[in-house]
Design a protein around this motif. Structure first.
Motif, PDB file in Angstrom:
ATOM      1  N   THR A 144       5.594   1.353   3.240  1.00 20.91           N
ATOM      2  CA  THR A 144       5.663   0.707   4.660  1.00 20.91           C
ATOM      3  C   THR A 144       4.850   0.144   5.799  1.00 20.91           C
ATOM      4  O   THR A 144       4.969  -0.607   6.501  1.00 20.91           O
ATOM      5  N   MET A 145       3.064   1.203   5.296  1.00 17.88           N
ATOM      6  CA  MET A 145       2.090   0.443   6.206  1.00 17.88           C
ATOM      7  C   MET A 145       1.478  -0.187   5.879  1.00 17.88           C
ATOM      8  O   MET A 145       1.670  -1.056   4.724  1.00 17.88           O
ATOM      9  N   SER A 146       0.839  -0.876   6.613  1.00 16.52           N
ATOM     10  CA  SER A 146      -0.272  -2.116   6.642  1.00 16.52           C
ATOM     11  C   SER A 146      -0.925  -1.646   5.160  1.00 16.52           C
ATOM     12  O   SER A 146      -1.786  -0.912   6.090  1.00 16.52           O
ATOM     13  N   SER A 147      -1.077  -3.049   4.804  1.00 14.83           N
ATOM     14  CA  SER A 147      -2.751  -2.900   3.963  1.00 14.83           C
ATOM     15  C   SER A 147      -3.509  -2.922   4.517  1.00 14.83           C
ATOM     16  O   SER A 147      -4.392  -3.008   5.559  1.00 14.83           O
ATOM     17  N   ASN A 148      -4.372  -1.741   3.998  1.00 16.16           N
ATOM     18  CA  ASN A 148      -6.551  -1.520   4.906  1.00 16.16           C
ATOM     19  C   ASN A 148      -6.136  -2.725   4.527  1.00 16.16           C
ATOM     20  O   ASN A 148      -6.880  -3.413   3.194  1.00 16.16           O
ATOM     21  N   ASP A 149      -7.765  -3.487   5.247  1.00 19.02           N
ATOM     22  CA  ASP A 149      -8.235  -4.136   4.872  1.00 19.02           C
ATOM     23  C   ASP A 149      -9.794  -3.871   3.958  1.00 19.02           C
ATOM     24  O   ASP A 149      -9.791  -4.961   3.266  1.00 19.02           O
TER      25      ASP A 149
ATOM     26  N   SER B 297      -5.429   2.330   0.067  1.00 20.79           N
ATOM     27  CA  SER B 297      -4.020   1.940   1.100  1.00 20.79           C
ATOM     28  C   SER B 297      -4.151   0.534   1.059  1.00 20.79           C
ATOM     29  O   SER B 297      -3.863  -0.227   1.879  1.00 20.79           O
ATOM     30  N   HIS B 298      -5.288  -0.274   0.267  1.00 26.19           N
ATOM     31  CA  HIS B 298      -5.318  -1.933   0.067  1.00 26.19           C
ATOM     32  C   HIS B 298      -4.211  -2.520  -0.839  1.00 26.19           C
ATOM     33  O   HIS B 298      -3.921  -1.762  -2.451  1.00 26.19           O
TER      34      HIS B 298
ATOM     35  N   ARG C 279       2.177  -0.091  -3.456  1.00 24.08           N
ATOM     36  CA  ARG C 279       2.732   0.696  -2.387  1.00 24.08           C
ATOM     37  C   ARG C 279       3.898   2.366  -3.239  1.00 24.08           C
ATOM     38  O   ARG C 279       4.047   2.796  -2.575  1.00 24.08           O
TER      39      ARG C 279
END
Length: 313
Positions: free
Chosen positions: A149-154, A160-161, A168
């Motif tokens: 549930t982490m924020s997506s990497n830019d 982790s994008h 995910r």
């Protein structure tokens, strides 16, 4: 591939569930084929699963913790040999549907490419070793699905994008063969399959591994436990990451297991920073020889929701 992975895990559990009644009838006869009990005292060993399952209506509340490096550049006295840091934490509730089938949910901090992880798991015991060696080993299957549930990497090249929700997700399928030798020694062999929907460049979406573990009973309530996994990572992947300054190591752990009635408590040291199989098998980057091992513990507290308690397996 992700759909196939889920289908295989689900079908495997359904098929084994259907077959269990026939197996039980076959082996619960009058010839004295009594099942071996207490191959392990917990559903876990150190990092991975044992062959044991919860009994029907048992609820197991579990807490697992891994601290920081005991030695090396990030350890030593300045961090109280790793106690100031935490690499991963997992809190779980697991429940016995029957004596041989259990399910569970957990939340893990995560350590590696993905963090903030929810896990759903199922575990089914197909065969039980018998005291007369009519069945020489126990066999249990395990599968899980995790979602970050982490924020997506830019960075679009990062593991982790997330372009899609399924990026995910990761999956594990495992068969656990176990045998108890006499009253003091228990061993397991665990062929394992890990699938990660999204990985970095030259990493592997699919990875097989072979795990092995053992338990040596030292006294009525104390035992020595050890565990090791060998991931089958391709040489091209190893070479690429090594050229980028990243080296992968095989997860290895050892510790002591203490039983106190409804509690099972283990104190251990591992080179793995992660707790979930989805991460520690393909992503362990810490070396025992460089002081990158850490103290950890697993705590299990069982509750019998219906009926009389019975800790025997």
């Amino acid at each position: 591939m992700k759909a196939i992975s889920l289908l295989l895990i689900s079908c495997g559990l359904c098929i084994t569930s259907q077959a269990q009644d026939d197996l039980s009838t076959m082996f619960k006869d009058s010839t004295g084929h009594q099942p071996v009990i207490g191959t392990f005292k917990s559903t876990r060993i150190i990092m991975g699963h044992s062959n044991e399952t919860l009994k029907k209506h048992e609820l197991d509340f579990r807490v697992a913790h891994r601290f920081g490096d005991a030695g090396g550049s990030f350890g030593g006295g300045k961090t109280a040999f790793g106690l100031d840091n935490s690499t991963d934490i997992r809190i779980a509730f697991e429940y016995g549907i029957t004596d041989d089938l259990m399910i569970g949910i957990s939340r893990a901090k995560g350590s590696g490419d993905l963090t903030q992880i929810f896990e759903g798991l199922a575990k089914y015991r197909i065969l039980k070793q018998t005291t007369d060696d009519h069945i020489p080993v126990s066999l249990t299957v395990f599968g899980n699905v995790t979602v970050s549930t982490m924020s997506s990497n830019d960075d679009a090249t990062s593991p982790s994008h997330f372009d899609e929700f399924t990026d995910r997700m990761t999956y594990v399928g495992q068969a656990i063969l176990a045998r108890k030798f006499g009253e003091r020694l228990s061993l397991t062999l665990s062929p394992t399959y890990v699938h990660r929907n999204r990985v970095g460049y030259m990493d592997q979406n699919n990875m097989f591994a072979l795990g092995g573990s053992g338990r040596v009973k030292l006294s009525k309530r104390l035992a020595f436990i050890a565990e090791y996994y060998y991931p089958f990572r391709s040489q091209s992947s190893k070479d690429y990451y090594k050229s980028q300054g990243v080296e992968f190591f095989n997860p290895l752990g050892a510790g002591l297991e203490i039983e106190t009635g409804g509690h099972v408590f283990s104190v251990n040291f591992t080179n793995s920073t992660a707790i979930l199989e989805n991460q520690f098998i393909p992503e362990t980057r810490s070396s025992w020889l460089q002081g990158q091992f850490r103290w950890g513990f697993n705590i299990s507290r069982r509750f019998s929701l219906f009926g009389k308690k019975d800790w025997k397996k």
